[in-house]
Design a protein around this motif. Structure first.
Motif, mmCIF file in Angstrom:
data_model
loop_
_atom_site.group_PDB
_atom_site.id
_atom_site.type_symbol
_atom_site.label_atom_id
_atom_site.label_comp_id
_atom_site.label_asym_id
_atom_site.label_seq_id
_atom_site.Cartn_x
_atom_site.Cartn_y
_atom_site.Cartn_z
ATOM 1 N N GLU A 25 60.609 30.226 59.834
ATOM 2 C CA GLU A 25 59.447 29.598 60.604
ATOM 3 C C GLU A 25 59.590 28.140 61.265
ATOM 4 O OE1 GLU A 25 54.734 29.408 59.257
ATOM 5 O OE2 GLU A 25 56.250 28.295 58.062
ATOM 6 N N PHE A 26 59.846 27.932 62.789
ATOM 7 C CA PHE A 26 59.949 26.741 63.273
ATOM 8 C C PHE A 26 58.485 26.315 63.645
ATOM 9 C CE2 PHE A 26 64.022 28.937 63.892
ATOM 10 C CZ PHE A 26 64.816 28.039 63.679
ATOM 11 N N MET A 27 58.186 25.192 63.198
ATOM 12 C CA MET A 27 56.602 24.582 63.463
ATOM 13 C C MET A 27 56.736 23.202 63.688
ATOM 14 S SD MET A 27 56.961 22.825 60.370
ATOM 15 C CE MET A 27 55.199 22.485 60.107
ATOM 16 N N CYS A 31 50.738 21.446 65.621
ATOM 17 C CA CYS A 31 50.836 22.769 66.368
ATOM 18 C C CYS A 31 49.401 23.653 65.671
ATOM 19 C CB CYS A 31 51.884 23.690 66.144
ATOM 20 S SG CYS A 31 51.958 25.083 66.835
ATOM 21 N N TRP A 34 50.460 27.131 64.814
ATOM 22 C CA TRP A 34 51.115 27.319 63.403
ATOM 23 C C TRP A 34 50.221 27.337 62.315
ATOM 24 C CZ3 TRP A 34 51.275 23.352 59.716
ATOM 25 C CH2 TRP A 34 51.998 23.681 58.654
ATOM 26 N N ILE A 58 60.186 21.130 63.640
ATOM 27 C CA ILE A 58 60.899 20.566 65.016
ATOM 28 C C ILE A 58 60.908 19.409 65.148
ATOM 29 C CG2 ILE A 58 60.739 23.165 65.890
ATOM 30 C CD1 ILE A 58 58.630 21.647 67.755
ATOM 31 N N ILE A 68 65.128 26.925 70.324
ATOM 32 C CA ILE A 68 63.526 26.717 69.926
ATOM 33 C C ILE A 68 62.929 25.954 71.130
ATOM 34 C CG2 ILE A 68 61.662 26.057 68.452
ATOM 35 C CD1 ILE A 68 63.386 28.605 67.618
ATOM 36 N N ILE A 71 56.565 26.644 70.146
ATOM 37 C CA ILE A 71 56.339 27.126 68.563
ATOM 38 C C ILE A 71 54.904 27.731 68.473
ATOM 39 C CG2 ILE A 71 57.965 25.362 67.635
ATOM 40 C CD1 ILE A 71 55.453 23.331 67.248
ATOM 41 N N PRO A 72 54.522 28.444 67.304
ATOM 42 C CA PRO A 72 55.622 28.615 66.449
ATOM 43 C C PRO A 72 56.439 29.798 66.857
ATOM 44 C CG PRO A 72 53.276 29.866 65.980
ATOM 45 C CD PRO A 72 53.226 28.948 67.206
ATOM 46 N N ALA A 73 57.547 29.519 66.246
ATOM 47 C CA ALA A 73 58.901 30.712 66.458
ATOM 48 C C ALA A 73 59.260 31.223 65.121
ATOM 49 C CB ALA A 73 59.803 29.965 67.247
ATOM 50 N N VAL A 87 58.368 34.321 69.458
ATOM 51 C CA VAL A 87 57.435 33.206 69.507
ATOM 52 C C VAL A 87 56.201 33.649 69.850
ATOM 53 C CG1 VAL A 87 57.203 31.134 71.106
ATOM 54 C CG2 VAL A 87 59.505 32.008 70.849
#
Length: 103
Positions: A25-27, A31, A34, A58, A68, A71-73, A87
């Motif tokens: 989880e990229f956050m 965000c 997210w 990130i 990336i 986000i979220p991704a 994404v």
């Protein structure tokens, strides 16, 4: 339970290679989408104990290499290779991806 909050890209690479199936989880804490998805990701981490769940902020980790840009991704790795990803704020899709890959 989230298995790790990754602090650098070397750790991310290592964990993706060392574990059979990894959900990332990229956050960022600022965000809003997210904040909606985080509980879903957490819930899945308890349900699918055969999957390693990682969180990457990130703002703390350079994610350009992973591509990336929004986000979220979410990205999924098997044997260190990226096998899926998307994404956005789509809880149903997240559930479906984890279920598909974990079974």
């Amino acid at each position: 339970m989230i298995n790790a909050e990754v602090k650098d890209k070397e750790e991310l690479k290592k964990l993706c290679v060392e574990n059979e199936l990894v959900a990332v989880e990229f956050m960022a804490t600022w965000c809003s989408p997210w904040k909606i998805m985080a509980p879903v990701f957490e819930e899945l981490s308890y349900k699918y104990t055969n999957v390693t769940f990682l969180r990457v902020n990130i703002d703390e980790v350079d994610t350009k290499e992973e591509g990336i840009r929004s986000i979220p991704a979410f990205q999924f790795y098997k044997g260190g290779e990226r096998v899926a990803g998307f994404v956005g704020c789509d809880a149903q899709r997240l559930r479906e991806e984890v279920e598909r890959l974990a079974s």
